[in-house]
Enzyme design. Structure first.
Site, PDB file in Angstrom:
ATOM      1  N   GLU A   1      17.530 -31.817  -9.304  1.00  0.00           N
ATOM      2  CA  GLU A   1      18.921 -31.689  -8.857  1.00  0.00           C
ATOM      3  C   GLU A   1      19.456 -32.933  -8.166  1.00  0.00           C
ATOM      4  O   GLU A   1      19.691 -32.934  -6.949  1.00  0.00           O
ATOM      5  CB  GLU A   1      19.056 -30.490  -7.910  1.00  0.00           C
ATOM      6  CG  GLU A   1      18.704 -29.178  -8.553  1.00  0.00           C
ATOM      7  CD  GLU A   1      19.121 -27.975  -7.697  1.00  0.00           C
ATOM      8  OE1 GLU A   1      19.608 -28.181  -6.577  1.00  0.00           O
ATOM      9  OE2 GLU A   1      18.984 -26.844  -8.177  1.00  0.00           O
TER      10      GLU A   1
ATOM     11  N   GLU B   1      14.600 -23.124 -12.583  1.00  0.00           N
ATOM     12  CA  GLU B   1      14.782 -22.256 -11.411  1.00  0.00           C
ATOM     13  C   GLU B   1      15.835 -21.208 -11.709  1.00  0.00           C
ATOM     14  O   GLU B   1      16.853 -21.499 -12.342  1.00  0.00           O
ATOM     15  CB  GLU B   1      15.279 -23.040 -10.175  1.00  0.00           C
ATOM     16  CG  GLU B   1      14.253 -23.921  -9.513  1.00  0.00           C
ATOM     17  CD  GLU B   1      14.809 -24.661  -8.304  1.00  0.00           C
ATOM     18  OE1 GLU B   1      15.754 -24.144  -7.650  1.00  0.00           O
ATOM     19  OE2 GLU B   1      14.308 -25.755  -8.020  1.00  0.00           O
TER      20      GLU B   1
HETATM   21  C1  GBH Z   1      17.742 -25.023  -5.510  1.00  0.00           C
HETATM   22  O1  GBH Z   1      19.025 -25.589  -5.425  1.00  0.00           O
HETATM   23  C2  GBH Z   1      16.674 -25.945  -4.986  1.00  0.00           C
HETATM   24  O2  GBH Z   1      16.153 -26.730  -6.044  1.00  0.00           O
HETATM   25  C3  GBH Z   1      15.570 -25.239  -4.255  1.00  0.00           C
HETATM   26  O3  GBH Z   1      14.759 -26.162  -3.598  1.00  0.00           O
HETATM   27  C4  GBH Z   1      16.149 -24.201  -3.332  1.00  0.00           C
HETATM   28  O4  GBH Z   1      15.189 -23.581  -2.540  1.00  0.00           O
HETATM   29  C5  GBH Z   1      16.873 -23.177  -4.172  1.00  0.00           C
HETATM   30  O5  GBH Z   1      17.851 -23.789  -4.914  1.00  0.00           O
HETATM   31  C6  GBH Z   1      17.560 -22.085  -3.379  1.00  0.00           C
HETATM   32  O6  GBH Z   1      18.617 -22.601  -2.637  1.00  0.00           O
HETATM   33  O7  GBH Z   1      26.457 -25.714   0.606  1.00  0.00           O
HETATM   34  O8  GBH Z   1      28.288 -24.658  -0.573  1.00  0.00           O
HETATM   35  O9  GBH Z   1      27.797 -27.012  -0.936  1.00  0.00           O
HETATM   36  C7  GBH Z   1      20.039 -24.657  -5.724  1.00  0.00           C
HETATM   37  C8  GBH Z   1      21.353 -25.248  -6.037  1.00  0.00           C
HETATM   38  C9  GBH Z   1      23.274 -26.283  -5.268  1.00  0.00           C
HETATM   39  C10 GBH Z   1      22.286 -24.580  -3.948  1.00  0.00           C
HETATM   40  C11 GBH Z   1      24.089 -26.724  -4.090  1.00  0.00           C
HETATM   41  C12 GBH Z   1      23.078 -24.994  -2.758  1.00  0.00           C
HETATM   42  C13 GBH Z   1      25.073 -26.070  -2.023  1.00  0.00           C
HETATM   43  C14 GBH Z   1      26.259 -25.208  -1.923  1.00  0.00           C
HETATM   44  N1  GBH Z   1      22.037 -25.676  -4.856  1.00  0.00           N
HETATM   45  N2  GBH Z   1      24.317 -25.602  -3.181  1.00  0.00           N
HETATM   46  S1  GBH Z   1      27.271 -25.707  -0.602  1.00  0.00           S
END
Ligand code: GBH
Length: 454
Positions: free
Chosen positions: A172, A360
């Protein structure tokens, strides 16, 4: 009259990969053991107010000392594929320079234990735990990090080529760059200009290229490599052609800076027009590296944005979900199972990857107590079932979706949400380190055994 139909019990292809995923900083603990260097998350967690109740990754699930019992549990659930990541600061405590043999030895023990338990590794080279020493020299804003990653990836692929056939370069890119250097909500918590932030993901793209090159050079026979991306996902509000076309146009625009650039071998004209003077600086040769062919695309799919056709310049309109739209406890995690279908389908149609894996998919909740030895997480069972149905639908419609990794095997360090938010199918009591498979683990175990949606 009785009916025998169970439409959604359709079988997955015989070679479909069912796995689980986790990442080094989120489960290992042992943050300062056996020569491991400090990571940006070790540092960030100690800045007051950054992480829920100041939780640190110091101990996490203590997987560093308990991996053998964890793999035994995984095997007992019938899980034969596991996506893990390597902690860069275990291998190079300062990011570059001196190599830490004890770090390599740890992962040799991990791979030996996985082999003993019949579990195949899918290894991510970078899942956010940048060595703090590199951050001190500019982190993702600097090419020093790119050079260090080139050495690190060569070392790791060479060391584990015998044990590992599936490699993922980075996890990511937009997450650790935009949130780490733009909003500052993830490590290292910096708030930089758009120009600087754009440079960070350009550097991350270069690291992806170095990772691909490392696997080609040192991975040995049968080694495959890909990127894991958190693509922006659009879901057409109706499945009428006009809304589908609008959702696809939004998808292409929103994924221009990573998937679009890799495919085009350059930043596209549309994208450059959008960022203007904030465009990343590109040096000759950068895109030859960035666009090296890969073997598969990894996608982390959790949620999606509804899009419909509209009389706008772009022909689309993205909708904001009302606050009462259903979601998990993570506010960003709205429950949109169709995102699984449309993300994989649009990726296939737009970029044409030979193979796609969901690296994931999962959901996070705050209160999942063990009651009478059980965690009845029907909400997670429902989530997994609904998203798997959409994965199956994508396969039926011709998308080369070859596998699915559930995030996560065990409750772990959920970054800035600390240990509060649980994503595991196995419950972890962080005080005692007792593991309890949840109802969703039993459910997923049955799905894997029967290779169909139950
Ligand atoms: C994944 O990202 C990660 O790869 C993993 O490590 C993590 O544990 C898992 O998700 C669960 O969260 O704060 O409103 O801007 C997930 C995708 C995209 C989730 C960005 C959080 C931020 C939203 N991520 N998002 S915000």
């Amino acid at each position: 009259p009785a009916t025998t139909a169970l439409t959604y019990a359709s079988a997955f292809p015989a070679d479909f990969v069912f796995g689980v995923a986790a990442a080094s900083a989120q489960i290992e603990g042992a943050a300062f053991e056996d020569g491991k260097g400090e990571s940006v998350w070790d540092r960030f967690a100690r800045i007051p107010g950054k992480v829920y109740q100041g939780h640190t990754p110091d101990v996490a699930c203590d997987h560093y000392h308990r991996f053998d019992e964890d793999f035994a549990l995984m095997a007992s659930l019938g899980i034969k594929q596991y996506r893990l990541s390597i902690a860069w600061p275990r291998i190079y405590p300062n990011g570059d320079g001196a190599l830490n043999q004890a770090g390599l030895d740890f992962y040799h023990r991990v791979f030996a234990s996985m082999k003993k338990h019949g579990i195949e590794p899918w290894v991510t080279l970078f899942h956010w735990d940048l060595p703090q020493s590199l951050e001190d020299r500019g982190g993702w804003t600097s090419r020093v990090t790119v050079d260090a990653f080139a050495t690190y990836s060569d070392t790791v692929v060479k060391a584990f080529a015998k044990d590992v056939k599936h490699w993922i370069t980075l996890n990511e890119i937009l997450c650790f760059t935009l949130l780490g250097y733009g909003t500052g909500t993830k490590a290292p918590g910096r708030k930089e200009s758009a120009k600087v932030v754009n440079q960070t993901y350009h550097h991350a793209l270069l690291c992806h290229g170095h990772g691909v090159r490392a696997v080609r050079k040192f991975g040995g026979k049968g080694a495959v490599v890909g990127l894991t991306d958190n693509c922006a996902v659009s879901v057409p509000v109706t499945e009428k052609p006009a809304d589908i076309a609008a959702a696809k146009a939004w998808f292409i625009d929103r994924n221009a800076q990573i998937l679009g650039a890799i495919q085009a071998g350059k930043y596209t004209a549309n994208f450059l027009a959008r960022v203007g003077a904030d465009a990343p600086d590109v040096r000759p040769g950068d895109f030859a590296l960035i666009s090296l062919p890969t073997d598969f695309l990894g996608l982390n799919i959790y949620s999606g944005t509804f899009v419909r056709a509209a009389k706008t310049d772009t022909g689309y309109e993205a909708l904001t979900n009302p606050t009462n739209y259903p979601r998990a406890d993570s506010p960003w995690l709205r429950l949109v199972p169709q995102s699984m279908y449309w993300a994989t389908r649009f990726c296939h149609e737009v970029y044409g990857h030979a193979a796609i894996y969901i690296t994931e998919n999962g959901c996070g909740y705050d209160d999942e107590p063990v009651v009478n030895g059980e965690v009845v997480d029907l909400h997670r069972r429902d989530y997994v079932r609904a998203y798997l149905r959409e994965a199956h639908r994508a396969i039926s419609d011709g998308v080369p979706l070859n596998g699915y990794f559930l995030w996560s095997f065990i409750d772990n360090y959920e970054w800035e949400d600390g240990y509060q938010r649980r994503f595991g199918i196995v419950h972890c009591d962080f005080a005692t380190q007792v593991r309890t498979p949840k109802l969703s683990a039993r459910y997923y175990s049955d799905v894997i055994k029967e290779r169909k949606i139950l």
